[in-house]
Design an enzyme around this catalytic site. Structure first.
Site, PDB file in Angstrom:
ATOM      1  CB  CYS A  33      -0.717   0.098   1.112  1.00 36.81           C
ATOM      2  SG  CYS A  33      -1.994  -1.444   1.386  1.00 36.81           S
TER       3      CYS A  33
ATOM      4  NE  ARG B  59       3.259   1.628  -2.912  1.00 35.10           N
ATOM      5  CZ  ARG B  59       4.187   1.271  -1.841  1.00 35.10           C
ATOM      6  NH1 ARG B  59       5.456   1.732  -2.051  1.00 35.10           N
ATOM      7  NH2 ARG B  59       4.130   0.305  -1.267  1.00 35.10           N
TER       8      ARG B  59
ATOM      9  CD1 TRP C 217      -1.652  -5.449  -3.136  1.00 32.43           C
ATOM     10  CD2 TRP C 217      -2.443  -4.729  -4.963  1.00 32.43           C
ATOM     11  NE1 TRP C 217      -1.680  -6.577  -4.179  1.00 32.43           N
ATOM     12  CE2 TRP C 217      -1.991  -5.987  -5.141  1.00 32.43           C
ATOM     13  CE3 TRP C 217      -3.208  -3.883  -6.108  1.00 32.43           C
ATOM     14  CZ2 TRP C 217      -2.422  -6.625  -6.396  1.00 32.43           C
ATOM     15  CZ3 TRP C 217      -3.320  -4.667  -7.364  1.00 32.43           C
ATOM     16  CH2 TRP C 217      -2.811  -6.048  -7.535  1.00 32.43           C
TER      17      TRP C 217
ATOM     18  CG  ASN D 140       2.666  -1.165   3.323  1.00 37.21           C
ATOM     19  OD1 ASN D 140       2.064  -2.077   2.889  1.00 37.21           O
ATOM     20  ND2 ASN D 140       3.597  -0.304   2.619  1.00 37.21           N
ATOM     21  N   GLY D 141       1.356  -3.442   5.195  1.00 36.83           N
ATOM     22  CA  GLY D 141       1.806  -4.534   5.838  1.00 36.83           C
ATOM     23  C   GLY D 141       0.816  -5.525   6.327  1.00 36.83           C
TER      24      GLY D 141
ATOM     25  CD  GLU E 216       8.467 -18.353 -15.211  1.00 31.79           C
ATOM     26  OE1 GLU E 216       7.641 -18.855 -16.173  1.00 31.79           O
ATOM     27  OE2 GLU E 216       8.357 -17.121 -15.175  1.00 31.79           O
TER      28      GLU E 216
ATOM     29  CE  LYS F 242       9.197 -14.327 -17.265  1.00 35.88           C
ATOM     30  NZ  LYS F 242       8.165 -14.904 -16.626  1.00 35.88           N
TER      31      LYS F 242
ATOM     32  CD  GLU G   5       7.012 -13.507 -20.689  1.00 36.61           C
ATOM     33  OE1 GLU G   5       5.834 -13.237 -20.605  1.00 36.61           O
ATOM     34  OE2 GLU G   5       7.760 -13.825 -19.630  1.00 36.61           O
TER      35      GLU G   5
ATOM     36  CG  HIS H 287      13.419 -39.011 -26.897  1.00 41.89           C
ATOM     37  ND1 HIS H 287      13.617 -40.457 -26.962  1.00 41.89           N
ATOM     38  CD2 HIS H 287      13.880 -39.085 -25.211  1.00 41.89           C
ATOM     39  CE1 HIS H 287      13.851 -41.272 -25.962  1.00 41.89           C
ATOM     40  NE2 HIS H 287      14.068 -40.328 -24.946  1.00 41.89           N
TER      41      HIS H 287
ATOM     42  CE  LYS I 120       1.939  -8.353 -14.438  1.00 44.90           C
ATOM     43  NZ  LYS I 120       2.986  -9.103 -14.452  1.00 44.90           N
TER      44      LYS I 120
HETATM   45  C1  F6R Z   1       4.757 -14.565 -18.204  1.00 47.57           C
HETATM   46  C2  F6R Z   1       3.591 -14.003 -17.958  1.00 47.57           C
HETATM   47  C3  F6R Z   1       2.414 -14.550 -18.401  1.00 47.57           C
HETATM   48  C4  F6R Z   1       1.298 -14.839 -17.475  1.00 47.57           C
HETATM   49  C5  F6R Z   1      -0.121 -15.547 -18.095  1.00 47.57           C
HETATM   50  C6  F6R Z   1      -0.947 -15.747 -16.902  1.00 47.57           C
HETATM   51  O1  F6R Z   1       5.823 -13.682 -17.791  1.00 47.57           O
HETATM   52  O2  F6R Z   1       3.387 -12.993 -17.345  1.00 47.57           O
HETATM   53  O3  F6R Z   1       2.705 -16.026 -19.164  1.00 47.57           O
HETATM   54  O4  F6R Z   1       1.825 -15.780 -16.638  1.00 47.57           O
HETATM   55  O5  F6R Z   1      -0.577 -14.585 -18.932  1.00 47.57           O
HETATM   56  O6  F6R Z   1      -1.474 -14.786 -16.125  1.00 47.57           O
HETATM   57  P1  F6R Z   1      -2.115 -14.736 -14.837  1.00 47.57           P
HETATM   58  O7  F6R Z   1      -1.282 -15.347 -13.944  1.00 47.57           O
HETATM   59  O8  F6R Z   1      -2.505 -13.328 -14.391  1.00 47.57           O
HETATM   60  O9  F6R Z   1      -3.330 -15.502 -15.042  1.00 47.57           O
END
Ligand code: F6R
Length: 613
Positions: free
Chosen positions: A2, A27, A77, A103-104, A486, A490, A493, A509, A608
């Site tokens: 927050c 934030r 938040w 906050n916390g 993962e 990364k 992306e 394989h 996002k």
């Molecule tokens: C990868 C990434 C996406 C999300 C995916 C699911 O860095 O951010 O692959 O993980 O779009 O998003 P959430 O977790 O919001 O359902």
């Protein structure tokens, strides 16, 4: 998580508070509020209208009565209690004579709230924060000054807190205190300031000071007095800040992604907070699904997308190993089209940081139509998925602004591991002493995450050696496999380089045909159960001329000997290893992306939150 701002003594306090809150907007927040010291007492206004809350608040503040000498503001938040006006800060005591922003996370808030209610206090919200207002009220009723009342309140609460309190009886005084969550106090020309972070204070503060754990500050237009838990005066540490607002919002980092990677120790600590009891049990307060129903679960499905799917994959290993429950894992967009077999003895776990991803939302809706129990792991309180699920486990990573998931991924991993141990306890598949031992290892994770970040300081130099490579393979075995996925995701992306994640044993394989001089193979080679087999796979790729980067445990020279470059991480229990092993891979992707001049916070073509099918 927050945002907090407090101002006393300047010309236009309400305007300055609104400006401070606007600077904290980056934030992320779901609600906001202010308490202003006006002529006839405290004037409080709150708004819970998502990202429009600040605009609503501005309209309300323009109608505040009379002149104002001091005030506090807050962007929330949600972590405990859904985003709503009654849960928004500031919170007040029974008589409305004091106001608190916090906050916390207060770990023992249930216990305190019960005692306060029994003593006649009327608590109106479902937040953990409100107890602070009533604890301070109680101490004042017993004769304490505001500053002593805050100190007394600090002694009664466990967990993390940054709090600021104002009381109508002393309209120019703000009392601020902190433990774990940061809080900065500052002086300006005939004004005193307090804030959760630097950006809110830039341009106003002439000197800023960081409060240490359990310190309490009296902030007034004349200056700042800081004392410790015993009441003894202390000299606060002055902060040297030469950032502009943009840099300050990123905490001095170049971008949000790097800042969020460095917030991972807090994201893990926040997610564990209050969930591992000192006596060795797992506590899940928002679970809402009956323990008996969970005991009867015959099958678990995990549904998720992207990074959340990778966190789910790790959970499959942990849950099957510890809780001895069969776990299937599905990419959410495939789940409901493949006719999965679900009934009332099925538990479907949706993993989604946003809680809004349409494919995952549709998957859990489908599960509910088939009478399955639905549990959601989400970073957003009261997200669509959280509202529709039977139970929720919130990751408490704080808002994530960078598009590529980092701190929310680590938080998901630990939340799912906590859940696995909870199920193991219910189902009796582990002895209490075994669970307690695992929880002890888990408690070490925030510090180890910090160590892994520290150990990755040379990542730019390491990555520079591979800057001209075009093809990357990420390989791992067992829980190293989801880490490899993962790491590859990364890199794809944010660097736009071609990267594939593979189970190391599967490479031969087919995909091994793609290896040639200059291909980079990144292997997860920490000392987990299949390390020897992993090293045999590494030897296979080396023999084909690939350049090898290995994630290895600190000091493991035997592993490093097979690598062209080594990314070091601390060791931990093998099933917790993904929490640490993924960190240098996030940074490796980050360094390569920056070397290519990419905008890591807003990678091309990506959103996002994906709310379309
Ligand atoms: C990868 C990434 C996406 C999300 C995916 C699911 O860095 O951010 O692959 O993980 O779009 O998003 P959430 O977790 O919001 O359902």
């Amino acid at each position: 998580m927050c945002g907090i701002i407090g101002i006393t003594g300047c010309l236009d306090v309400p305007e300055a508070i609104l400006e401070g809150l606007a600077r904290l907007e980056y934030r992320g927040y779901d609600s906001a509020g202010v308490a202003l010291q006006v002529e006839d007492g405290l004037w409080v206004s709150r708004a819970a209208n998502g990202s429009k809350s600040l605009a609503d608040l501005r309209r309300a503040v323009s109608g505040a009565p009379g002149s104002c000498r001091a005030g506090i503001g807050h962007t929330r938040w949600a972590t405990h209690g859904k985003p709503s006006e009654v849960n928004a800060h500031p919170h007040q005591d029974c008589k409305g004579t004091l106001a608190v922003v916090h906050n916390g996370i207060i770990e023992n808030h249930f216990e305190i709230a019960a005692k306060l209610s029994a003593a006649g206090h009327e608590l109106v919200s479902s937040t953990d924060s409100e107890v602070l207002a009533h604890l301070v009220e109680e101490a004042i009723a017993e004769g304490a000054s505001l500053v002593d009342a805050v100190r007394a309140c600090m002694k009664k609460v466990r967990g993390s807190l940054a709090m600021v309190v104002v009381h109508a009886s002393d309209p120019e005084l703000m009392v601020a205190a902190r433990r774990v969550s940061p809080l900065i106090v500052a002086t300006a020309d005939a004004a005193g300031l307090v804030a959760s972070d630097v950006p809110a204070l830039l341009g106003w503060a002439t000197a800023m000071y960081a409060l240490e754990d359990d310190e309490v500050a009296e902030v007034s237009p004349g200056g700042v007095l800081v004392s410790d838990a015993s009441g003894a005066r202390v000299e606060p540490a002055r902060l040297e800040v030469d950032w502009d607002v943009g840099a300050a919002q990123k905490g001095g980092f170049d971008d949000f992604m790097l800042k969020e990677i460095h917030e991972q120790p807090d994201a893990v600590a926040g997610t564990l907070m209050g969930r591992l009891s000192p006596s060795g049990e797992v506590l899940l307060d928002e679970m809402r699904i009956d323990d008996d129903e969970l005991r009867e679960v015959e099958k678990v499905f995990i549904v998720a997308c992207g990074s959340s799917y990778h966190a789910g994959l790790v959970a499959k290993y942990a849950m099957e190993h510890w809780a001895r429950t069969a776990v299937e894992i599905d990419i959410a967009s495939e789940f409901r089209y493949r006719d999965p077999i679900l009934d009332s003895r099925t538990l479907v776990i949706g993993v989604s940081q946003s809680g809004e991803t349409l494919d995952t939302l549709q998957a859990i809706r489908y599960a509910r139509r088939w009478n399955a129990k639905v549990l959601v792991v989400s970073n957003v309180v009261d997200s669509s998925m959280a509202r529709e699920a039977d139970g929720v486990i919130y990751t408490r990573a704080g808002p994530e602004i960078g598009v590529a998931a980092t701190k929310t991924f680590l938080a998901q991993l630990v939340a799912l591991e906590v859940l696995s141990l909870y199920l193991a306890g219910l189902r009796g598949t582990l002895y209490p002493a075994e669970i307690s031992g695992l929880l002890d290892s888990m408690r070490e994770l925030p510090a180890k995450v910090a160590q892994a970040l520290e150990g990755s300081k040379d990542i730019f130099d390491v990555a520079a050696r591979f800057a001209s490579a075009e093809e990357f393979f990420f390989i791992g075995r067992h829980v190293g496999y989801p880490v490899a996925l993962e790491g590859a995701l990364k890199l794809k992306e944010i660097s736009y380089l071609h990267a594939e994640g593979y189970p190391a044993g599967e490479l031969k394989h087919g995909p091994i045909a793609l290896l040639e001089e200059g291909t980079v193979v990144v292997g997860i080679a920490t000392r987990t159960r299949l390390w020897e087999k992993m090293m045999a796979n590494v030897a296979e790729v080396r023999a084909r001329g690939a350049m090898v980067v290995l994630v290895a445990n600190d000091g493991d020279e035997e592993t490093a000997a097979l690598a062209d470059a080594t990314l070091w991480v601390p060791s931990t229990h093998p099933l917790f290893a993904p929490v640490l092993d993924v960190i240098p891979l996030q940074l490796f992707a980050y360094a390569l992306a920056r070397a290519r001049g990419n905008d890591v916070d807003r990678p091309r073509n990506l959103a996002k939150t994906v709310t379309v099918e």
